[in-house]
Design an enzyme around this catalytic site. Structure first.
Site, short mmCIF file in Angstrom:
data_model
loop_
_atom_site.label_atom_id
_atom_site.label_comp_id
_atom_site.label_asym_id
_atom_site.label_seq_id
_atom_site.Cartn_x
_atom_site.Cartn_y
_atom_site.Cartn_z
N ARG A 85 35.46 53.19 44.59
CA ARG A 85 36.27 52.00 44.37
C ARG A 85 36.97 52.10 43.01
O ARG A 85 36.36 52.42 42.00
CB ARG A 85 35.32 50.79 44.40
CG ARG A 85 36.00 49.46 44.42
CD ARG A 85 34.96 48.37 44.66
NE ARG A 85 34.10 48.19 43.50
CZ ARG A 85 33.53 47.03 43.18
NH1 ARG A 85 33.72 45.96 43.94
NH2 ARG A 85 32.74 46.93 42.13
N PHE A 140 30.25 39.92 49.97
CA PHE A 140 29.33 40.34 48.91
C PHE A 140 27.96 39.73 49.21
O PHE A 140 27.85 38.54 49.50
CB PHE A 140 29.88 39.83 47.57
CG PHE A 140 29.17 40.40 46.38
CD1 PHE A 140 29.54 41.63 45.84
CD2 PHE A 140 28.13 39.72 45.77
CE1 PHE A 140 28.90 42.16 44.73
CE2 PHE A 140 27.47 40.24 44.66
CZ PHE A 140 27.86 41.46 44.15
N TYR A 193 33.88 37.44 34.60
CA TYR A 193 33.63 38.71 33.90
C TYR A 193 34.33 39.89 34.56
O TYR A 193 34.21 41.01 34.10
CB TYR A 193 32.13 38.98 33.73
CG TYR A 193 31.28 38.97 35.00
CD1 TYR A 193 31.35 40.01 35.91
CD2 TYR A 193 30.39 37.93 35.25
CE1 TYR A 193 30.57 40.01 37.05
CE2 TYR A 193 29.59 37.92 36.38
CZ TYR A 193 29.69 38.96 37.29
OH TYR A 193 28.90 38.95 38.41
N LYS A 194 35.07 39.63 35.65
CA LYS A 194 35.80 40.72 36.31
C LYS A 194 37.22 40.75 35.75
O LYS A 194 37.43 41.11 34.60
CB LYS A 194 35.73 40.54 37.81
CG LYS A 194 34.29 40.74 38.33
CD LYS A 194 34.08 40.37 39.77
CE LYS A 194 32.62 40.63 40.14
NZ LYS A 194 32.22 39.95 41.38
N ASP A 221 35.53 32.11 47.80
CA ASP A 221 35.03 32.80 46.63
C ASP A 221 36.17 33.65 46.07
O ASP A 221 36.72 34.51 46.77
CB ASP A 221 33.83 33.68 47.02
CG ASP A 221 33.17 34.33 45.80
OD1 ASP A 221 33.86 34.53 44.78
OD2 ASP A 221 31.96 34.64 45.88
C1 LIG Z 1 30.89 39.74 41.63
C2 LIG Z 1 30.63 38.81 42.76
C3 LIG Z 1 29.61 37.87 42.68
C4 LIG Z 1 28.71 37.84 41.48
O1 LIG Z 1 27.79 36.81 41.51
P1 LIG Z 1 26.84 36.57 40.25
O2 LIG Z 1 26.18 35.31 40.52
O3 LIG Z 1 27.73 36.56 39.03
O4 LIG Z 1 25.91 37.73 40.15
C5 LIG Z 1 29.46 36.99 43.74
N1 LIG Z 1 30.27 37.04 44.82
C6 LIG Z 1 31.26 37.96 44.92
C7 LIG Z 1 32.13 37.97 46.12
C8 LIG Z 1 31.46 38.87 43.90
O5 LIG Z 1 32.42 39.79 44.00
#
Ligand SMILES: *Cc1c(COP(=O)(O)O)cnc(C)c1O
Length: 416
Positions: free
Chosen positions: A377, A131, A228-229, A203
């Protein structure tokens, strides 16, 4: 081939089916985007009302003590811990995933420098397909440190082992890839990195609440994740950071704000880190949003990650089977691993007009999302997704593809 009646019968025998009633989902919507923003637990509305009207409105500043606001990051961390194989006092729910990554990476670099006799390791290894914010944060930290650190981007899982070498300070990986749904073997990869002398940061954005994770069992070093996921904490809800007991004494991070101080209200001019996980905190938290995280955790506590995993694999298997059998004539490419051990809780398919097809799906109430390049997705949340919804979603996809009822010139919104 599985029929719709088979799906109805599977729903009738699904031990998790009653949990759906604890979520408020609009009628006419099949929600397959819980991997991006989890659905709202019904209880979140009354909880928000209580936090705002009573705790804030009536009790005012006293609520930092009387409503346990100050302690909330630790208390929620302890509640989340069993879902990811962490212990008590090892997680705080705080800040954003991006910010927590910065802290974890800084701590990992520091730990490596402390461990190595002469610190010659200056490379942070991650995947090009990670990401973007994870890569950006690593790049930001590296260039800001100005000590010769660089970020090495690996192009495939197969190339990963060779990329971890004597120069590697930190291996930073996302456990389940946001785009493909590929799941790393956390224990294996961590062991390999440790053998080569690297510190490992995981992560868990697409893992926490979605797949079983055993951070301590894997002997990982640091981890961050999102609430939040799959944890249904609400839009922008604070993320979490895990620092295992073994590293807490050595743990140091540059965002040394007053919430991470041993005695924040001593108002001392010098920073003394709190003992334990508290030193991963920085500053005042968005309490209204933070309080919502508990409503999502409350639902998780009524089942187990094993039960969630079992249903998740059944849902994703079903979706793959139905798309491949019912939409077989269309140019769809499965991106997500078929192998259970390598699969997260999502399924991604490519289609040359992926964005347009996804817009058409959303217009018909099937909400997934689109990720470059060409990837549709679909996230599956066993707490509220039914087998029949999977069947119905594929039926709508089939109708859209067969009739070509999608607008290839569809305009992109700011958020896809
Ligand atoms: C959703 C996600 C994020 C989100 O980061 P924010 O700081 O909340 O915007 C970060 N890393 C990964 C791998 C994600 O899937």
């Amino acid at each position: 081939m599985t029929t719709r009646n088979d799906c109805l019968s599977r729903d009738a025998h699904d031990p998790l089916a009653p949990l759906r009633d604890q979520f408020d989902l609009p009628t006419g919507v099949i929600y397959l985007d819980g991997n991006s923003l989890g659905a709202r637990p019904k209880a979140a509305l009354s909880r928000a009302q209580d936090v705002i009207a009573r705790e804030w409105g009536k009790d005012l500043i006293r609520s930092w003590n009387t409503a346990g606001w100050f302690d909330l990051p630790r208390r929620l961390g302890d509640r989340l811990a069993p879902l990811v194989g962490a212990g008590d006092g090892e997680i705080v729910v705080t800040d954003t995933t991006s910010l927590n990554l910065f802290k974890a990476l800084a701590a990992a670099v520091h730990l490596q420098a402390q461990n190595a006799k002469r610190c010659t390791r200056r490379v942070i290894v991650t995947e090009r397909s990670n990401f973007p914010t994870d890569i950006y944060m690593a790049q930001g930290l590296s260039s800001w440190l100005d000590l010769g650190y660089t970020v090495k981007l690996v192009d495939s899982v197969e190339e990963l082992p060779a990329a971890i070498d004597g120069d590697t300070a930190v291996l930073m990986l996302t456990h389940v890839n946001y785009r493909t749904g590929y799941q790393h073997d956390m224990a294996d990869v961590t062991a390999l990195a440790h053998r080569r002398g690297a510190v490992v940061v995981w992560d868990l954005a697409h893992s926490a609440g979605a797949v079983p994770v055993d951070l301590n069992g894997a002997d990982a070093d640091f981890a961050v994740g999102c609430t939040y996921k799959y944890l249904n904490g609400g839009p922008g809800a604070p993320a979490f950071i895990w620092v295992p007991k073994k590293h807490q004494e050595a743990f140091t991070q540059p965002l040394s704000g007053w919430w991470g101080h041993a005695a924040p209200f001593a108002m001392a001019p010098d920073f003394t880190p709190a003992t334990g996980i508290g030193r991963a905190l920085c500053g005042t938290q968005p309490i209204v949003s933070l309080a919502m995280v508990e409503c999502g955790l409350d639902v998780h506590c009524q089942t187990s990650m094993d039960a969630i995993r079992q249903k998740s694999l059944a849902l994703t298997d079903l979706f793959i089977e139905l798309v491949e059998t019912r939409c077989g004539g269309h140019p769809l490419g499965l991106v997500t691993p078929r192998e259970h051990a390598r699969r997260g809780s999502q399924v991604s398919f490519t289609h040359p007009h992926g964005y347009a097809v996804m817009c058409a799906l959303i217009a018909r109430g099937v909400i997934g999302d689109y990720r470059e390049p060409e990837i549709m997705r679909f996230g599956f949340t066993p707490l509220y997704t039914s087998y029949t919804e999977v069947w119905d979603a594929v039926e709508i996809l089939k109708q859209i593809l067969d009739s070509e009822e999608y607008d290839v010139a569809a305009e992109r919104g700011a958020v896809t």
